[in-house]
Design a protein around this motif. Sequence first.
Motif, PDB file in Angstrom:
ATOM      1  N   ARG A 104      78.178 -51.588 -56.748  1.00 37.03           N
ATOM      2  CA  ARG A 104      76.792 -51.939 -57.097  1.00 37.03           C
ATOM      3  C   ARG A 104      76.735 -53.331 -57.719  1.00 37.03           C
ATOM      4  NH1 ARG A 104      71.858 -49.804 -57.277  1.00 37.03           N
ATOM      5  NH2 ARG A 104      70.372 -50.535 -58.832  1.00 37.03           N
ATOM      6  N   LEU A 105      77.689 -53.614 -58.600  1.00 36.10           N
ATOM      7  CA  LEU A 105      77.737 -54.941 -59.201  1.00 36.10           C
ATOM      8  C   LEU A 105      78.032 -56.002 -58.146  1.00 36.10           C
ATOM      9  CD1 LEU A 105      77.530 -56.496 -61.852  1.00 36.10           C
ATOM     10  CD2 LEU A 105      79.981 -56.110 -62.188  1.00 36.10           C
ATOM     11  N   LEU A 106      78.946 -55.684 -57.249  1.00 32.53           N
ATOM     12  CA  LEU A 106      79.268 -56.613 -56.157  1.00 32.53           C
ATOM     13  C   LEU A 106      78.054 -56.854 -55.257  1.00 32.53           C
ATOM     14  CD1 LEU A 106      82.819 -55.435 -55.103  1.00 32.53           C
ATOM     15  CD2 LEU A 106      82.188 -57.760 -55.718  1.00 32.53           C
ATOM     16  N   TYR A 107      77.295 -55.808 -55.019  1.00 32.68           N
ATOM     17  CA  TYR A 107      76.114 -55.933 -54.167  1.00 32.68           C
ATOM     18  C   TYR A 107      75.128 -56.921 -54.757  1.00 32.68           C
ATOM     19  CZ  TYR A 107      72.235 -54.376 -51.188  1.00 32.68           C
ATOM     20  OH  TYR A 107      71.205 -54.324 -50.279  1.00 32.68           O
ATOM     21  N   LYS A 108      74.934 -56.848 -56.062  1.00 33.77           N
ATOM     22  CA  LYS A 108      73.987 -57.727 -56.732  1.00 33.77           C
ATOM     23  C   LYS A 108      74.530 -59.151 -56.849  1.00 33.77           C
ATOM     24  CE  LYS A 108      71.489 -54.309 -59.500  1.00 33.77           C
ATOM     25  NZ  LYS A 108      70.137 -54.835 -59.243  1.00 33.77           N
ATOM     26  N   VAL A 109      75.736 -59.274 -57.378  1.00 35.66           N
ATOM     27  CA  VAL A 109      76.295 -60.606 -57.607  1.00 35.66           C
ATOM     28  C   VAL A 109      76.658 -61.282 -56.282  1.00 35.66           C
ATOM     29  CG1 VAL A 109      78.157 -61.909 -58.695  1.00 35.66           C
ATOM     30  CG2 VAL A 109      77.121 -59.966 -59.893  1.00 35.66           C
ATOM     31  N   GLY A 110      77.222 -60.505 -55.359  1.00 37.10           N
ATOM     32  CA  GLY A 110      77.616 -61.072 -54.068  1.00 37.10           C
ATOM     33  C   GLY A 110      76.438 -61.618 -53.279  1.00 37.10           C
ATOM     34  N   VAL A 126      74.544 -46.263 -63.123  1.00 40.40           N
ATOM     35  CA  VAL A 126      73.788 -47.278 -62.383  1.00 40.40           C
ATOM     36  C   VAL A 126      72.977 -48.149 -63.332  1.00 40.40           C
ATOM     37  CG1 VAL A 126      71.861 -47.599 -60.790  1.00 40.40           C
ATOM     38  CG2 VAL A 126      73.683 -45.996 -60.212  1.00 40.40           C
ATOM     39  N   GLU A 127      72.317 -47.521 -64.313  1.00 43.31           N
ATOM     40  CA  GLU A 127      71.465 -48.289 -65.210  1.00 43.31           C
ATOM     41  C   GLU A 127      72.281 -49.261 -66.061  1.00 43.31           C
ATOM     42  OE1 GLU A 127      71.958 -44.082 -66.988  1.00 43.31           O
ATOM     43  OE2 GLU A 127      71.695 -45.008 -65.012  1.00 43.31           O
ATOM     44  N   ALA A 128      73.529 -48.926 -66.351  1.00 42.10           N
ATOM     45  CA  ALA A 128      74.378 -49.824 -67.126  1.00 42.10           C
ATOM     46  C   ALA A 128      74.777 -51.045 -66.301  1.00 42.10           C
ATOM     47  CB  ALA A 128      75.624 -49.088 -67.611  1.00 42.10           C
ATOM     48  N   VAL A 129      75.067 -50.828 -65.036  1.00 45.08           N
ATOM     49  CA  VAL A 129      75.381 -51.954 -64.144  1.00 45.08           C
ATOM     50  C   VAL A 129      74.178 -52.887 -64.049  1.00 45.08           C
ATOM     51  CG1 VAL A 129      76.007 -52.635 -61.796  1.00 45.08           C
ATOM     52  CG2 VAL A 129      77.049 -50.608 -62.825  1.00 45.08           C
ATOM     53  N   ASP A 130      73.006 -52.314 -63.904  1.00 51.62           N
ATOM     54  CA  ASP A 130      71.791 -53.127 -63.810  1.00 51.62           C
ATOM     55  C   ASP A 130      71.537 -53.895 -65.111  1.00 51.62           C
ATOM     56  OD1 ASP A 130      71.523 -52.101 -61.292  1.00 51.62           O
ATOM     57  OD2 ASP A 130      69.880 -50.725 -61.779  1.00 51.62           O
ATOM     58  N   GLU A 131      71.820 -53.261 -66.242  1.00 51.79           N
ATOM     59  CA  GLU A 131      71.652 -53.936 -67.534  1.00 51.79           C
ATOM     60  C   GLU A 131      72.618 -55.114 -67.657  1.00 51.79           C
ATOM     61  OE1 GLU A 131      72.103 -53.028 -72.352  1.00 51.79           O
ATOM     62  OE2 GLU A 131      72.022 -51.355 -70.931  1.00 51.79           O
ATOM     63  N   LEU A 132      73.837 -54.912 -67.197  1.00 55.18           N
ATOM     64  CA  LEU A 132      74.821 -55.994 -67.252  1.00 55.18           C
ATOM     65  C   LEU A 132      74.383 -57.166 -66.385  1.00 55.18           C
ATOM     66  CD1 LEU A 132      77.572 -57.196 -68.016  1.00 55.18           C
ATOM     67  CD2 LEU A 132      78.580 -55.855 -66.144  1.00 55.18           C
ATOM     68  N   TYR A 133      73.969 -56.896 -65.184  1.00 55.55           N
ATOM     69  CA  TYR A 133      73.529 -57.973 -64.294  1.00 55.55           C
ATOM     70  C   TYR A 133      72.319 -58.701 -64.875  1.00 55.55           C
ATOM     71  CZ  TYR A 133      71.810 -60.374 -60.153  1.00 55.55           C
ATOM     72  OH  TYR A 133      71.358 -61.332 -59.280  1.00 55.55           O
ATOM     73  N   ALA A 134      71.409 -57.940 -65.452  1.00 59.49           N
ATOM     74  CA  ALA A 134      70.201 -58.541 -66.022  1.00 59.49           C
ATOM     75  C   ALA A 134      70.523 -59.434 -67.217  1.00 59.49           C
ATOM     76  CB  ALA A 134      69.215 -57.450 -66.447  1.00 59.49           C
ATOM     77  N   THR A 193      83.023 -45.063 -61.864  1.00 54.22           N
ATOM     78  CA  THR A 193      83.443 -46.320 -62.490  1.00 54.22           C
ATOM     79  C   THR A 193      84.158 -47.206 -61.484  1.00 54.22           C
ATOM     80  OG1 THR A 193      83.687 -45.248 -64.648  1.00 54.22           O
ATOM     81  CG2 THR A 193      84.774 -47.374 -64.349  1.00 54.22           C
ATOM     82  N   ASN A 194      85.165 -46.634 -60.832  1.00 55.34           N
ATOM     83  CA  ASN A 194      86.041 -47.436 -59.972  1.00 55.34           C
ATOM     84  C   ASN A 194      85.389 -47.840 -58.659  1.00 55.34           C
ATOM     85  OD1 ASN A 194      87.728 -46.653 -62.033  1.00 55.34           O
ATOM     86  ND2 ASN A 194      89.323 -45.814 -60.724  1.00 55.34           N
ATOM     87  N   ILE A 195      84.488 -47.018 -58.158  1.00 56.37           N
ATOM     88  CA  ILE A 195      83.874 -47.297 -56.853  1.00 56.37           C
ATOM     89  C   ILE A 195      82.388 -47.632 -56.991  1.00 56.37           C
ATOM     90  CG2 ILE A 195      83.297 -46.390 -54.584  1.00 56.37           C
ATOM     91  CD1 ILE A 195      85.835 -44.746 -54.644  1.00 56.37           C
ATOM     92  N   THR A 196      81.589 -46.653 -57.412  1.00 63.06           N
ATOM     93  CA  THR A 196      80.132 -46.827 -57.380  1.00 63.06           C
ATOM     94  C   THR A 196      79.669 -47.999 -58.236  1.00 63.06           C
ATOM     95  OG1 THR A 196      79.962 -44.431 -57.115  1.00 63.06           O
ATOM     96  CG2 THR A 196      77.930 -45.639 -57.581  1.00 63.06           C
ATOM     97  N   GLY A 197      80.117 -48.041 -59.486  1.00 65.10           N
ATOM     98  CA  GLY A 197      79.710 -49.137 -60.360  1.00 65.10           C
ATOM     99  C   GLY A 197      80.201 -50.484 -59.869  1.00 65.10           C
ATOM    100  N   THR A 198      81.430 -50.478 -59.349  1.00 62.45           N
ATOM    101  CA  THR A 198      82.016 -51.729 -58.859  1.00 62.45           C
ATOM    102  C   THR A 198      81.234 -52.289 -57.687  1.00 62.45           C
ATOM    103  OG1 THR A 198      84.233 -51.125 -59.613  1.00 62.45           O
ATOM    104  CG2 THR A 198      84.084 -52.752 -57.844  1.00 62.45           C
TER     105      THR A 198
END
Length: 267
Positions: free
Chosen positions: A121-127, A70-78, A114-119
């Motif tokens: 979460r990123l969609l939730y933020k960017v979408g 989760v923290e890696a997804v948040d770092e990427l979005y940030a 990787t395939n579900i949770t991270g995907t």
Amino acid sequence: MAVTSAETARPLALVTGASSGIGYELARLFAQDGYDLLIAADQPAIVEAKQSLEGLGVQVTALQLDLSKVEAVDELYAAAAGRPIDALAANAGHGLGHAFLDQDWNDIMHVVNTNITGTIRLLYKVGAEMRTRGRGKILLTGSIAGLMPGSFQAVYNGTKAFVDSFSFALRNELKDTDVSVTVLMPGPVDTEFFERADMLDTSVGQSKDKSDPADVAKTGYEAMKRGDGDVVAGLKNKLQAAMAAVTPQTALAEMHRGMAEPGSGKN
């Protein structure tokens, strides 16, 4: 390193799993169309990908991250630093061969996360950002594997079934906006996937009839630009997808066993 906030006329694309294969080829297509890039992968090769893509005359920010966390997804979005993300290609994913009960639990959860949770979460933020802004393009890398029970690849196929289904649901929820959602559904592709999934001794792993990742990426990219809901890459895969729709699940599971069972490549 974050994407700079300097004024630019270029749009920004975020591409995951971009160190090689389909993800790298998608990033290259975005760059050729004049997008700046925010790219990520869990492999050190993301550095070489950044250098290559910068040669196309666009700004590239690259991060080596494990997007199962989760923290890696948040770092990427940030790392976008508030700059609007005009396109998202959620391509990161992992496979896992062998029988479910013979797999290591931590490996199983890494694939799921990787395939579900991270995907998502990123969609939730960017979408959410895209919906608020009123525009954007989302491309998900699903798979025709999601259309059939994946004997000896059960977790991977299950995650891709989720991605395929989720993409259609999200597309429907956003149908009254100018945010498009497209799912790319390839079959076997000539990448490092089978080596990383420990499937080199399988029939599908040894097959010479795998798709070129550049061709697959182009198919998905053009479908995204058109705003299509889904696209299956390759005629053979289109036929397989059509067959999966009318074949009993038990028969599909047995067929998949013949492709993915360890040692099947030696028969």
